[in-house]
Design an enzyme around this catalytic site. Structure first.
Site, PDB file in Angstrom:
ATOM      1  CE  LYS A 299      -4.112  -1.579   2.604  1.00 13.91           C
ATOM      2  NZ  LYS A 299      -5.219  -0.936   1.857  1.00 13.91           N
ATOM      3  NE  ARG A 307      -8.366   3.216   0.663  1.00 21.51           N
ATOM      4  CZ  ARG A 307      -8.660   2.188   1.456  1.00 21.51           C
ATOM      5  NH1 ARG A 307      -9.770   1.505   1.280  1.00 21.51           N
ATOM      6  NH2 ARG A 307      -7.824   1.833   2.421  1.00 21.51           N
ATOM      7  CG  HIS A 360      -5.033   2.098   5.083  1.00 19.18           C
ATOM      8  ND1 HIS A 360      -5.512   1.152   4.198  1.00 19.18           N
ATOM      9  CD2 HIS A 360      -5.768   1.958   6.212  1.00 19.18           C
ATOM     10  CE1 HIS A 360      -6.474   0.458   4.769  1.00 19.18           C
ATOM     11  NE2 HIS A 360      -6.662   0.929   5.985  1.00 19.18           N
ATOM     12  N   GLY A 366      -6.842  -4.565   2.797  1.00 23.34           N
ATOM     13  CA  GLY A 366      -6.446  -5.238   4.025  1.00 23.34           C
ATOM     14  C   GLY A 366      -7.423  -6.330   4.424  1.00 23.34           C
ATOM     15  CG  HIS A 367     -11.730  -5.892   5.667  1.00 23.15           C
ATOM     16  ND1 HIS A 367     -11.330  -4.674   6.150  1.00 23.15           N
ATOM     17  CD2 HIS A 367     -12.713  -6.322   6.500  1.00 23.15           C
ATOM     18  CE1 HIS A 367     -12.051  -4.366   7.223  1.00 23.15           C
ATOM     19  NE2 HIS A 367     -12.886  -5.365   7.460  1.00 23.15           N
ATOM     20  NE  ARG A 426     -13.069  -2.395   4.153  1.00 22.98           N
ATOM     21  CZ  ARG A 426     -13.051  -1.474   5.110  1.00 22.98           C
ATOM     22  NH1 ARG A 426     -14.064  -1.365   5.954  1.00 22.98           N
ATOM     23  NH2 ARG A 426     -12.047  -0.635   5.225  1.00 22.98           N
ATOM     24  CG  HIS A 432     -10.855  -1.707  -0.623  1.00 31.59           C
ATOM     25  ND1 HIS A 432      -9.550  -1.423  -0.959  1.00 31.59           N
ATOM     26  CD2 HIS A 432     -10.867  -1.856   0.731  1.00 31.59           C
ATOM     27  CE1 HIS A 432      -8.810  -1.398   0.137  1.00 31.59           C
ATOM     28  NE2 HIS A 432      -9.592  -1.648   1.177  1.00 31.59           N
TER      29      HIS A 432
END
Length: 479
Positions: A299, A307, A360, A366-367, A426, A432
């Site tokens: 990231k 995003r 971030h 991340g999920h 997400r 995302h």
């Protein structure tokens, strides 16, 4: 022995666009177009390149919200592969048809959050979404005979994703929890509770200002629509989904255990510290933080991908004539952006969360990395072909479950579906992109495989190795 450095590749947006319109900058100061202050961005990059605390402390911030732990990009663990040695595919470029396809899907996910999943086949919005997404030249989600259908809409592409209900059994079934049981009815947000659709609100959030309060529904529901799934992956703790799945799987009995387990047919011993509940519960949670380490490296140090909410600001300012950005024509001409405008008065992406995305960068999710790692461990310890007993489906209002009747659902398929639900849920929230989730699952999987490979060397038992089916459908034996 010191291994050679990998040549990590990004999509080049940071070098192509001097104004950094293709990169994450939330929390830094922005101008009236939502473009980042270049001096602030350069100081941010200097800190990422040096890793020095003094440089991090010098980053100019646009508001009170802080960046989400960028120094974690440098951490490493003493088991598994060095997270800096894990490779990741190059994500879509800002001006590509691929990015346009992903953004169109996210707009449609926002518009259909309140549509019951059980009504996708009949609802005009989901039918329109499937039709439009099918016509995009570089959309990379699952299709049937070359077309997106209401049966494939917003789903993942792993083995089992297209079988049965959209939601995995592991997000509906009761969870054995010690001496008690957890019923998977969750608090959610009120219908039509969408955020950041006014330009001033959107710009304030980009600058790091605090959001308005979220409006919660007073009742709890089984996950029945995109909004409920969005809120699940808003409030969950890091390894909640794989841990819950593990507890459910442990309750299925001996038939659900992988056949390679050395204690499955032992006449004198049972597994516990190794190859038993204590072992599996430890590993399924242990791998998730290491997966986040790999995600944070990618990231902050490699991709710094913007995003979807930031991209939505670019779309809005371009279409109202305030700016001219190289956004692919397929998105600018899509019906979904005009449906958003007709409903909200802007072309901004309607967000499920009042604060929008975390501070971030987007790629990878991340999920998704967490889910990919946890699910991979579960597939290593449990029998993927075991048919789940007494499967369920949700009724459209989310108040209760009903028996599922259809193609048998297996542990492997429903674990894959769980991973996709967590990753792509997400996207439904607007935070995302599809590729963030799909590639994040693969990165988490790679992290878990390397950890399993290391731990495999420590067992005294006569053990043939972990076998599992990867997200791409191939099988692997970890000896």
């Amino acid at each position: 022995m010191e291994a050679p450095l990998l040549d990590h590749q990004c999509n080049g947006d940071e070098y192509l666009f001097p104004n950094k319109i293709g990169n994450f900058s939330k929390g830094l100061p922005h101008n009236s177009l939502g473009e980042v202050d270049i001096n602030s961005y350069n100081i941010f990059i200097k800190a990422m390149n040096s890793g020095k605390l003094s440089d991090y402390n010098s980053i100019p911030m646009g508001g009170v919200v802080k960046l989400a732990n960028p120094q974690a990009a440098y951490v490493f663990d003493l088991f598994g592969a060095d997270c800096h040695k894990m490779s990741l595919a190059v994500p879509p470029a800002f001006n590509s048809a691929w990015a346009a396809g992903e953004m169109a899907e996210i707009y449609w996910q926002a518009l259909t959050r309140d549509v019951p999943l059980s009504e996708y086949n009949t609802n005009p919005l989901t039918i329109a979404a499937a039709t439009e997404i099918s016509g995009l030249s570089d959309f990379r989600g699952p299709k049937v005979s070359g077309a997106v259908t209401t049966e494939t809409l917003f789903r993942g592409d792993t083995p089992g994703d297209l079988v049965g209900p959209y939601i995995s059994q592991f997000l509906w079934m009761d969870i054995p929890f010690g001496a008690g049981t957890i019923t998977q009815q969750y608090r959610t947000t009120a219908a039509r509770s969408d955020h950041m659709t006014s330009y001033d609100e959107w710009l304030n959030i980009q600058n790091g200002e605090l959001p308005v309060a979220q409006k919660l529904d007073p009742k709890s529901y089984y996950i029945r629509n995109g909004r409920d799934l969005s809120e699940y992956v808003h409030q969950d703790f890091t390894y909640q989904a794989p841990l819950s799945a593990c507890l459910i799987l442990l309750g299925f009995g001996k038939g659900a255990i992988d056949q390679s387990n050395p204690y499955l047919n032992s006449t004198t011993e049972g597994g516990f510290v190794t190859f038993g509940a204590a072992h599996i519960l430890d590993l399924v949670t242990k791998v998730t933080r290491v997966a986040l380490e790999a995600a944070w490296f990618q990231k902050f140090l490699i991709h710094r991908r913007l995003r979807p909410e930031e991209f939505g600001g670019r779309v809005h300012n371009h279409l109202i004539g305030k700016a001219c950005y190289p956004i692919h024509k397929e998105l600018l001409d899509s019906q979904v952006v005009y449906k958003v405008f007709n409903e909200f008065g802007t072309y901004l992406l309607p967000m499920a969360y009042p604060e929008g995305c975390p501070t971030h960068p987007a790629y990878p999710a991340g999920h998704a990395c967490i889910a990919g790692a946890g699910v991979t461990v579960l597939k290593a310890f449990f029998n993927e072909s075991f048919v789940i007993p007494n499967p369920v489906a949700v009724i459209s209002d989310g108040s209760s479950l009903t028996p599922y009747v259809g193609t048998p659902l297996t542990i492997g398929g429903e674990l894959n579906k769980l991973a996709s639900n967590i990753a792509l849920g997400r996207d439904t929230a607007g935070v995302h992109w599809r590729s963030d989730g799909i590639e994040g699952l693969k990165l988490g999987e790679a992290v878990a495989i390397e950890i399993l490979r290391d731990y495999r060397k420590t067992y005294n038992e006569s053990f043939s190795g972990f076998s599992l089916t990867k997200f791409d459908g191939t099988t692997i034996n970890i000896k």
